[in-house]
Design a protein around this motif. Structure first.
Motif, PDB file in Angstrom:
ATOM      1  N   SER A 339       0.824  -1.200   0.000  1.00  0.00           N
ATOM      2  CA  SER A 339       0.000   0.000   0.000  1.00  0.00           C
ATOM      3  C   SER A 339       0.862   1.256   0.000  1.00  0.00           C
ATOM      4  CB  SER A 339      -0.921  -0.006   1.230  1.00  0.00           C
ATOM      5  OG  SER A 339      -1.697   1.168   1.289  1.00  0.00           O
ATOM      6  N   ARG A 340       1.946   1.243   0.782  1.00  0.00           N
ATOM      7  CA  ARG A 340       2.852   2.395   0.774  1.00  0.00           C
ATOM      8  C   ARG A 340       3.492   2.591  -0.595  1.00  0.00           C
ATOM      9  NH1 ARG A 340       4.233   0.590   6.085  1.00  0.00           N
ATOM     10  NH2 ARG A 340       5.964  -0.617   5.199  1.00  0.00           N
ATOM     11  N   MET A 341       3.876   1.491  -1.215  1.00  0.00           N
ATOM     12  CA  MET A 341       4.474   1.596  -2.542  1.00  0.00           C
ATOM     13  C   MET A 341       3.470   2.146  -3.549  1.00  0.00           C
ATOM     14  SD  MET A 341       6.661  -1.939  -2.725  1.00  0.00           S
ATOM     15  CE  MET A 341       7.036  -1.658  -4.455  1.00  0.00           C
ATOM     16  N   GLN A 342       2.217   1.698  -3.447  1.00  0.00           N
ATOM     17  CA  GLN A 342       1.211   2.205  -4.365  1.00  0.00           C
ATOM     18  C   GLN A 342       0.958   3.689  -4.142  1.00  0.00           C
ATOM     19  OE1 GLN A 342      -2.138  -0.346  -3.713  1.00  0.00           O
ATOM     20  NE2 GLN A 342      -1.390  -1.962  -5.089  1.00  0.00           N
ATOM     21  N   ARG A 343       0.820   4.079  -2.856  1.00  0.00           N
ATOM     22  CA  ARG A 343       0.611   5.496  -2.584  1.00  0.00           C
ATOM     23  C   ARG A 343       1.812   6.326  -3.022  1.00  0.00           C
ATOM     24  NH1 ARG A 343      -1.470   3.499   2.449  1.00  0.00           N
ATOM     25  NH2 ARG A 343       0.466   4.131   3.477  1.00  0.00           N
ATOM     26  N   ARG A 344       3.002   5.797  -2.759  1.00  0.00           N
ATOM     27  CA  ARG A 344       4.214   6.509  -3.187  1.00  0.00           C
ATOM     28  C   ARG A 344       4.271   6.600  -4.707  1.00  0.00           C
ATOM     29  NH1 ARG A 344       9.201   7.311  -0.746  1.00  0.00           N
ATOM     30  NH2 ARG A 344      10.399   8.770  -2.046  1.00  0.00           N
TER      31      ARG A 344
END
Length: 671
Positions: A339-344
Motif C-alpha cells: 500500500s505504501r508503494m502504491q501510494r508513493r
C-alpha cells in the motif's frame, strides 16, 4: 421494549382479575379492575410497583449474573461443587441409614434378650411364691400390689439406668390404678402406647414398639424401645410387665456419626473445589492469555506472542496461535508495504507528470489561441486537446489529494463560515451546466444563518461535486439544495429526481472510480474520484457524507458537519430519506385513507390515479428548512462512533431513527 395492542388473556403473566384492593389514587371511587386488564404497561396500579420491585431485586444480582456468564472457571468449579454436594449428601444419607439400622438392630436384640430374662424371672418367682388362702378381696389386692412393687424393684435393680420396668394390671378400674408400679420415675400412662397395651392384653406372646419415654420428675423425654408381655401372679391374677429401654446412647452415637460425616463431607467439598479450580486454571489460563493476545493483535500490536511450555494440547494450541500471529503479521506487513508503494507511486507519478503537463499545457494554449488560422479539422483537434488537458489536470489534482489523504497529510484550515455563501458560490458555478441541462436549482432554508467551523475550500469542493452530479443525473428536473441547523450540527442536502440509485449502490457510490452505469458518459469530464475525495473531506471535519436513492425516484446526498470543530455528532438536522420519497408518500397516503375512512369523509383518490414520482412538480418558491425530530439529540437516536480507519468511502456508522429504521453513514437503511 414496547407493548402491542393485543388484549391479554386472564391467567397470563402480569394479569390480575378480581376486586381492586382499595380506592383509586386521586379519587374516592372504588370498583373492579377490568378483566384481563394489563397491569404492567398501561399504567394500572400493579405495573409500576411490580416493575420497581423486580428492578430492586434484579439490581444486586446483575454483577453476579455477569460474572457467571463471563467466567467459565467459576461455572466449572461451581458445577463441580454442586455435583460433589449431591454425591456427599447421597453417601451421607446411605451411611447414616446403615449406621442407624445397625444400632437399632443391636439394641433390639440386646433388649429382647434382657426382657426375656426378666419375664422368665418374674414367672419363676410367681411360681415359687405361695398364695395365702382365705384372704378377702381387699387383702388379696394389697398383697398383689406389694408383690408387684417388690418384683419391679428387684427386676429394675439389675438395670443400672439401662432400662426401667413397669407393671400394670389388666383391669381398668380403680383397683388397676392402685396396681401400677414403675421404676425410674417413668410415667407409664404416656410412655406405654395404647396399641402396645392392647396387643399385650389380647395376645400371649412378647410385643414391642418404639416410642418416647416420659418421666414424672420433669426430665426430658427420650426415645426408647418398650417390650411387654402378659404374666400371671402367684394367685393366678394376670398383669402386664413392660421393659423400657432408652435409646440415648444410640442417639449420641448417631449424632457423632452425622457430625463426622458432615465434617468429612465439608472437607471433601472444599478439597474437590480446590482441585477443580487448579485443574481448570491450567486450561483456562492459556485460553485467557490467547484471548488477551488476540485483543492486542486486533489493536495493532502484531508482535505479541503466547508463552508456550510443555508438549501437551495446550502447548500445541499456543504454537499454532503463534504461527498464525506470525503469518498474519507478515501478511499485514506485506500489504502495508504494498500500500505504501502504491501510494508513493501515485504521488510520485502525479508530481512527475506535472512538469511535462505544464509544458504540454503551454503548447496547447498556443495552439488553441491560433486555431482560427487552422482548417476546421485541425481547429477541432486543438479544442479537443485543450478539453482533455483540462481533464488530465483535474485527474492529477484529484490523485494528489487522494495521496495526501492516504498518507495522513491532509490538513484542516477551519474557521467560522456561513454555508449559505458557500452554497451560492457553488450554484453560481453550476448555473451554465444547469442551463444546458434545462434544470432549475432551488435553495431551501437559506433565510437564517447556517454557521459552522469548517474549511471553506473543502466544503465548497464537496458541495460543488454534489450539485454538479445532481444536475448531470437529474434528467432535466429540479435540483433542491436544503440547508438546516439544529443542536450542535449543520447539514446541507442535495436532492435530485433523476434515475436514482439501485438497492446497494448507496454503499458503493463513494468508492473510487465507481460508476452506477459504466455505459453512461461523463458529459462534464469527471474523474471518478470526486465523491471519494468528498467523503474524506467530510471525515476530516468529523462529519458525515451519506447517500440515499431509489430507482426512478432520484437520490439525496446529505453533508452533516459539527458546529464546532472536533465536536462529536449526535444527529443530523435533515433526514437522509426525503419526505417525498416513494415509501413516505405511500405511508402518508395510507394514513390519509385511514383517517378519511374513520371520519366518514370524502373517499380519497385511488393510488393509481396519483402522479408518479418520476415527474415531480416544480417547486413554486423556496421553503424554510424543517428539522427531523428523530435525528436530533435526546430523541432516542443512537450514533455509533466513526471507525478510526476506514478506506472505503461507503462504510460508516449506523444510527437508529425514531421510526425503527437503521440509518447508516453510507446512506443504507434497513429494518
Amino acid at each position: 421494549m414496547t407493548t402491542g395492542s393485543t388484549a391479554p388473556k386472564p391467567g397470563d403473566p402480569g394479569v390480575r382479575t378480581g376486586r381492586a384492593a382499595g380506592p383509586r389514587r386521586g379519587g374516592s371511587r372504588t370498583g373492579r379492575l377490568p378483566r384481563g386488564g394489563r397491569l404492567f404497561r398501561d399504567g394500572t396500579p400493579g405495573g409500576p410497583v411490580l416493575r420497581l420491585f423486580a428492578r430492586w431485586v434484579r439490581r444486586p444480582l446483575l454483577p453476579a449474573v455477569r460474572l457467571w456468564r463471563r467466567n467459565i472457571q467459576l461455572r466449572i468449579v461451581a458445577g463441580t461443587l454442586l455435583m460433589s454436594l449431591g454425591v456427599v449428601l447421597l453417601l451421607g444419607l446411605v451411611v447414616i441409614g446403615q449406621v442407624r439400622n445397625g444400632l437399632l438392630d443391636a439394641k433390639e436384640k440386646a433388649a429382647q434378650s434382657q426382657a426375656a430374662g426378666g419375664f422368665s424371672a418374674a414367672q419363676d418367682r410367681a411360681a415359687t411364691t405361695p398364695s395365702a388362702p382365705g384372704q378377702q378381696d381387699g387383702g388379696r389386692a394389697g398383697s398383689s400390689v406389694n408383690w408387684r412393687s417388690t418384683l419391679v424393684e428387684q427386676l429394675a435393680s439389675g438395670g443400672q439406668s439401662a432400662y426401667n420396668v413397669v407393671a400394670l394390671s389388666l383391669d381398668t378400674g380403680d383397683t388397676a390404678s392402685r396396681g401400677v408400679r414403675a421404676s425410674g420415675e417413668v410415667d407409664p400412662i404416656t410412655s406405654i402406647p395404647a396399641e402396645l397395651r392392647h396387643s399385650v392384653a389380647q395376645g400371649a406372646g412378647t410385643f414391642q414398639k418404639f416410642t418416647s419415654i416420659h418421666y414424672t420428675s420433669g426430665k426430658a423425654s427420650e426415645a426408647g424401645l418398650v417390650i411387654g408381655k402378659r404374666l400371671n401372679e402367684a394367685d393366678g391374677t394376670q398383669y402386664e410387665l413392660y421393659y423400657l429401654f432408652p435409646l440415648t446412647q444410640e442417639e449420641d452415637s448417631l449424632t457423632l456419626v452425622k457430625g463426622t460425616l458432615a465434617t468429612a463431607g465439608l472437607f471433601v467439598m472444599v478439597l474437590l473445589g480446590a482441585i477443580a479450580w487448579l485443574m481448570v486454571r491450567q486450561v483456562v489460563t492459556p485460553v485467557r492469555m490467547a484471548a488477551g493476545i488476540a485483543e492486542r493483535l486486533s489493536a495493532g500490536r502484531l508482535q505479541e506472542r503466547m508463552k508456550v511450555t510443555g508438549e501437551d494440547d495446550i502447548a500445541r494450541l499456543g504454537e499454532a496461535f503463534n504461527k498464525m500471529a506470525q503469518n498474519l503479521q507478515l501478511k499485514i506487513q506485506q500489504l502495508e508495504e504494498l500500500s505504501r508503494m502504491q501510494r508513493r507511486f501515485v504521488s510520485d507519478v502525479s508530481h512527475e507528470l506535472r512538469t511535462p503537463l505544464t509544458t504540454v499545457r503551454m503548447a496547447a494554449d498556443v495552439i488553441h489561441e491560433a486555431r482560427v488560422d487552422f482548417d476546421p479539422i485541425t481547429a477541432r483537434s486543438a479544442e479537443l486537446l485543450g478539453d482533455q488537458l483540462d481533464r488530465f489536470e483535474s485527474l492529477l489534482s484529484d490523485l494528489l489529494e487522494i495521496s495526501r489523504f492516504d498518507a495522513g497529510a491532509a490538513a484542516l484550515d477551519a474557521e467560522p463560515i456561513d454555508l449559505r455563501q458557500v452554497v451560492r458560490r457553488v450554484i453560481g458555478g453550476a448555473e451554465p451546466l444547469a442551463e444546458r441541462k434545462g434544470t432549475r436549482i432551488v435553495v431551501v432554508g437559506d433565510k437564517q444563518p447556517v454557521v459552522a467551523e469548517a474549511d471553506a475550500r473543502r466544503v465548497e469542493r464537496v458541495l460543488r461535486n454534489l450539485v454538479v452530479n445532481a444536475v448531470e443525473h437529474g434528467e432535466g428536473r429540479d435540483v433542491v439544495v436544503k440547508l438546516a441547523a439544529a443542536g450542535g450540527a449543520v447539514a446541507v442536502a442535495v436532492r435530485d429526481y433523476g434515475v436514482g440509485l439501485k438497492p446497494g449502490e448507496a454503499t458503493r457510490v463513494f468508492n473510487r472510480f465507481w460508476r452506477a452505469d459504466p455505459a453512461r458518459a461523463r458529459t462534464t469530464g469527471g474523474t471518478g474520484l470526486g465523491l471519494s475525495i468528498a467523503v474524506e473531506d467530510a471525515r476530516l471535519h468529523g462529519g458525515w457524507l451519506q447517500a440515499w436513492g431509489e430507482p426512478g425516484g432520484g437520490s439525496q446526498f446529505r453533508l452533516t458537519l459539527p458546529r464546532t470543530a472536533d465536536e462529536p455528532l449526535r444527529g443530523s438536522p435533515i433526514p437522509l430519506e426525503p419526505e417525498d420519497s416513494r415509501r413516505n408518500r405511500e405511508q402518508a397516503a395510507a394514513g390519509r385513507s385511514q383517517e378519511s375512512a374513520r371520519l366518514a369523509a370524502v373517499p380519497t383518490q385511488a393510488a393509481g390515479d396519483r402522479a408518479q414520482l418520476s415527474v415531480p412538480p416544480r417547486l413554486p418558491s423556496p421553503q424554510r428548512a424543517t428539522v427531523d425530530p428523530t435525528a436530533l439529540p435526546g430523541s432516542g437516536a443512537r450514533v455509533v462512533p466513526r471507525a478510526a480507519t476506514d478506506n472505503d468511502g461507503g462504510a460508516g456508522r449506523a444510527r437508529t431513527g425514531g421510526n425503527g429504521n437503521v440509518e447508516r453513514e453510507d446512506g443504507t437503511r434497513g429494518r
